[in-house]
Write a protein that holds these residues in place. Structure first.
Motif, mmCIF file in Angstrom:
data_model
loop_
_atom_site.group_PDB
_atom_site.id
_atom_site.type_symbol
_atom_site.label_atom_id
_atom_site.label_comp_id
_atom_site.label_asym_id
_atom_site.label_seq_id
_atom_site.Cartn_x
_atom_site.Cartn_y
_atom_site.Cartn_z
ATOM 1 N N VAL A 16 0.843 -1.193 0.000
ATOM 2 C CA VAL A 16 0.000 0.000 0.000
ATOM 3 C C VAL A 16 0.883 1.249 0.000
ATOM 4 O O VAL A 16 1.810 1.363 0.804
ATOM 5 N N GLY A 17 0.603 2.175 -0.901
ATOM 6 C CA GLY A 17 1.313 3.447 -0.941
ATOM 7 C C GLY A 17 2.696 3.394 -1.555
ATOM 8 O O GLY A 17 3.454 4.365 -1.470
ATOM 9 N N TYR A 18 3.037 2.300 -2.208
ATOM 10 C CA TYR A 18 4.384 2.154 -2.750
ATOM 11 C C TYR A 18 4.675 3.164 -3.859
ATOM 12 O O TYR A 18 5.765 3.743 -3.897
ATOM 13 N N THR A 19 3.738 3.396 -4.729
ATOM 14 C CA THR A 19 3.947 4.347 -5.825
ATOM 15 C C THR A 19 4.236 5.737 -5.285
ATOM 16 O O THR A 19 5.149 6.423 -5.754
ATOM 17 N N SER A 20 3.485 6.130 -4.277
ATOM 18 C CA SER A 20 3.698 7.428 -3.656
ATOM 19 C C SER A 20 5.076 7.495 -2.997
ATOM 20 O O SER A 20 5.796 8.499 -3.109
ATOM 21 N N LEU A 21 5.445 6.419 -2.299
ATOM 22 C CA LEU A 21 6.755 6.372 -1.646
ATOM 23 C C LEU A 21 7.877 6.458 -2.670
ATOM 24 O O LEU A 21 8.860 7.174 -2.467
ATOM 25 N N MET A 22 7.729 5.769 -3.783
ATOM 26 C CA MET A 22 8.740 5.812 -4.841
ATOM 27 C C MET A 22 8.897 7.234 -5.373
ATOM 28 O O MET A 22 10.010 7.671 -5.678
ATOM 29 N N GLY A 23 7.800 7.961 -5.435
ATOM 30 C CA GLY A 23 7.849 9.337 -5.921
ATOM 31 C C GLY A 23 8.490 10.302 -4.941
ATOM 32 O O GLY A 23 9.004 11.356 -5.331
ATOM 33 N N SER A 24 8.491 9.949 -3.659
ATOM 34 C CA SER A 24 9.023 10.872 -2.658
ATOM 35 C C SER A 24 10.373 10.449 -2.074
ATOM 36 O O SER A 24 11.155 11.298 -1.650
ATOM 37 N N ASP A 25 10.654 9.145 -2.045
ATOM 38 C CA ASP A 25 11.905 8.668 -1.451
ATOM 39 C C ASP A 25 12.276 7.322 -2.082
ATOM 40 O O ASP A 25 11.968 6.251 -1.543
ATOM 41 N N GLU A 26 12.949 7.395 -3.210
ATOM 42 C CA GLU A 26 13.280 6.199 -3.978
ATOM 43 C C GLU A 26 14.120 5.200 -3.182
ATOM 44 O O GLU A 26 13.887 3.993 -3.245
ATOM 45 N N ASP A 27 15.108 5.687 -2.418
ATOM 46 C CA ASP A 27 15.947 4.788 -1.630
ATOM 47 C C ASP A 27 15.120 4.003 -0.613
ATOM 48 O O ASP A 27 15.291 2.792 -0.451
ATOM 49 N N LYS A 28 14.232 4.699 0.082
ATOM 50 C CA LYS A 28 13.380 4.034 1.066
ATOM 51 C C LYS A 28 12.428 3.048 0.374
ATOM 52 O O LYS A 28 12.175 1.961 0.893
#
Length: 157
Positions: A16-28
């Motif tokens: 859940v929320g992976y696309t958003s996370l990729m857009g904001s913090d690729e390393d994380k």
């Protein structure tokens, strides 16, 4: 091309929320993806499943037992809740599949995918066919959520 038809429990998972996370913090995002992969492979193997493929942050696995697929999903959710910052959604369906060129197709796959897409974050949605197969397993609890109409499926699940 070799085709193999069989009945299988299919498990689809998604962060859940992976696309958003990729857009904001690729390393994380990649760190979460690696942890997710480790959790999944450990439990899929433990519960006699086969990892069919990864699709971005999603995973598709096959099991010969509905009970094993649900027990695996429960373990994945428990470990993911402590090790991942994100939550996982899981859908499981027991149905006919076709295996061709190391990939799976069919209604069993499609229903599992659609159930995963409507599952609550941290939740496991199973179809009625899975529930029927596990209803006598006292170590697995489930709650009826009612029938749902899934996208591009011409019957209620």
């Amino acid at each position: 091309m070799t085709e193999d038809h069989r009945l299988a429990a299919i498990m689809f998972t998604d962060i859940v929320g992976y696309t958003s996370l990729m857009g904001s913090d690729e390393d994380k995002a990649f760190e979460v993806l690696r942890k997710n992969r480790k959790i999944h492979t450990k439990f899929i193997e433990q519960f006699n499943g086969t990892l069919i493929k990864e699709m971005g942050d999603g995973m598709l696995a096959q099991f010969n037992s509905a009970a094993d697929s649900v027990r695996c999903a429960i373990e994945i959710q428990q470990q993911a809740s402590t090790e991942l910052d994100g939550k996982v959604r899981i859908g499981i369906h027991l149905g006919d599949i076709t295996i061709e060129n190391n990939d799976v197709f069919g209604d069993g796959v499609n229903i599992a995918s659609r159930l995963q897409s409507i599952a609550e974050p941290g939740g496991i949605f199973i179809s009625d066919s899975v529930h029927s197969a596990i209803r006598s397993k006292k170590d697995i609890e489930s709650q009826y959520r009612g029938e749902v109409k899934l996208k591009n499926v011409n019957y209620a699940v």
